[in-house]
Write a protein that holds these residues in place. Structure first.
Motif, short mmCIF file in Angstrom:
data_model
loop_
_atom_site.label_atom_id
_atom_site.label_comp_id
_atom_site.label_asym_id
_atom_site.label_seq_id
_atom_site.Cartn_x
_atom_site.Cartn_y
_atom_site.Cartn_z
N LEU A 4 -13.04 14.84 25.99
CA LEU A 4 -12.25 13.83 25.87
C LEU A 4 -12.32 13.08 27.09
O LEU A 4 -12.54 13.69 28.16
CB LEU A 4 -10.88 14.18 25.50
CG LEU A 4 -10.62 14.69 23.93
CD1 LEU A 4 -10.92 16.21 23.69
CD2 LEU A 4 -9.08 14.61 23.81
N VAL A 5 -12.06 11.70 27.00
CA VAL A 5 -12.37 10.75 28.51
C VAL A 5 -11.22 9.99 28.22
O VAL A 5 -11.08 8.98 27.71
CB VAL A 5 -13.75 10.10 28.29
CG1 VAL A 5 -13.74 9.12 29.59
CG2 VAL A 5 -14.85 11.19 28.35
N ALA A 96 -5.37 15.62 25.20
CA ALA A 96 -5.84 16.83 24.59
C ALA A 96 -5.75 16.81 22.96
O ALA A 96 -4.87 16.01 22.27
CB ALA A 96 -5.15 18.04 24.90
N THR A 97 -6.56 17.75 22.36
CA THR A 97 -6.51 17.70 20.88
C THR A 97 -6.61 19.12 20.35
O THR A 97 -7.47 20.13 21.10
CB THR A 97 -7.20 16.76 20.12
OG1 THR A 97 -7.17 16.56 18.80
CG2 THR A 97 -8.77 16.99 20.37
N ASP A 98 -6.41 19.39 19.20
CA ASP A 98 -6.56 20.79 18.52
C ASP A 98 -5.77 20.69 16.92
O ASP A 98 -5.05 19.83 16.87
CB ASP A 98 -6.06 22.03 19.16
CG ASP A 98 -7.10 23.21 19.30
OD1 ASP A 98 -7.31 23.52 20.21
OD2 ASP A 98 -7.46 23.46 17.99
N PRO A 107 -3.72 23.18 23.76
CA PRO A 107 -4.76 22.74 23.14
C PRO A 107 -6.00 23.64 23.69
O PRO A 107 -6.05 23.94 24.87
CB PRO A 107 -4.81 21.37 23.21
CG PRO A 107 -3.33 21.18 23.59
CD PRO A 107 -2.66 22.58 24.27
N ASN A 108 -7.23 23.42 22.88
CA ASN A 108 -8.54 24.09 23.62
C ASN A 108 -9.21 22.74 24.13
O ASN A 108 -10.27 23.16 24.80
CB ASN A 108 -9.11 24.70 22.53
CG ASN A 108 -8.54 25.85 22.20
OD1 ASN A 108 -8.31 26.92 23.30
ND2 ASN A 108 -8.38 26.29 20.95
N TYR A 109 -8.99 21.49 23.49
CA TYR A 109 -9.95 20.49 24.10
C TYR A 109 -9.18 19.56 24.89
O TYR A 109 -8.14 18.78 24.38
CB TYR A 109 -10.51 19.92 22.89
CG TYR A 109 -11.15 20.73 21.70
CD1 TYR A 109 -10.57 21.17 20.74
CD2 TYR A 109 -12.58 21.30 21.92
CE1 TYR A 109 -11.14 22.30 19.91
CE2 TYR A 109 -13.19 22.07 21.05
CZ TYR A 109 -12.55 22.63 20.24
OH TYR A 109 -13.05 23.54 19.40
N TRP A 110 -9.75 19.33 26.08
CA TRP A 110 -8.91 18.42 26.92
C TRP A 110 -10.00 17.30 27.81
O TRP A 110 -11.33 17.49 27.57
CB TRP A 110 -8.67 19.32 28.19
CG TRP A 110 -7.55 20.39 27.82
CD1 TRP A 110 -7.56 21.37 27.14
CD2 TRP A 110 -6.03 20.13 27.82
NE1 TRP A 110 -6.46 22.07 27.18
CE2 TRP A 110 -5.38 21.30 27.50
CE3 TRP A 110 -5.35 19.26 28.46
CZ2 TRP A 110 -4.06 21.37 27.65
CZ3 TRP A 110 -4.10 19.36 28.47
CH2 TRP A 110 -3.30 20.43 28.05
N GLY A 111 -9.29 16.35 28.22
CA GLY A 111 -9.92 15.01 29.10
C GLY A 111 -9.97 15.88 30.70
O GLY A 111 -9.42 17.04 30.71
#
Length: 120
Positions: A4-5, A96-98, A107-111
């Motif tokens: 993510l940006v 972030a997202t998950d 969350p596992n997905y970060w900017g």
């Protein structure tokens, strides 16, 4: 690439506004929950707002009524509108997202973060 940006951070005086954006990779765009966190120097990362796939939003008490989270599903962008900024809002801000179960844990997905500095 599952990165993510964030963008939109900067320096602002107390009482001012900023809008942060987060570009979400298409592969992650259908995750159940997306949100924003922040981390001030010497402090733990703090959750501040999230939005579900249906558009339901939730915000932490520290920002409720001042910050608003929203998303543009067509362009895979997550927004954070920040109004009435305070010096204590100074921090690095992360999106972030998950799936929502994992999001509530961590969350596992970060900017990589965008810095917000509020001066008095």
């Amino acid at each position: 690439q599952l990165q993510l940006v964030e963008s939109g951070g900067g320096s602002v005086q107390a009482g001012g506004s900023l809008r942060l954006s987060c570009t979400v990779p298409p592969a992650l765009s259908r995750m159940g929950c997306m949100g924003w966190f922040r981390q001030a120097p010497g402090k733990e990362r703090e959750w501040i707002a999230r939005i579900g796939s249906g558009g339901t939003t939730t915000a932490a008490d520290s920002v409720k009524g001042r910050f608003a989270i929203s998303k543009d599903n067509a362009n895979n962008i997550l927004w954070l509108q920040m109004n009435s900024l305070k010096v204590e809002d100074t921090a690095m801000y992360y999106c972030a997202t998950d799936n929502c179960i994992q999001f509530l844990r961590r969350p596992n997905y970060w900017g990589q973060g965008t810095q917000v500095t509020v001066s008095s």
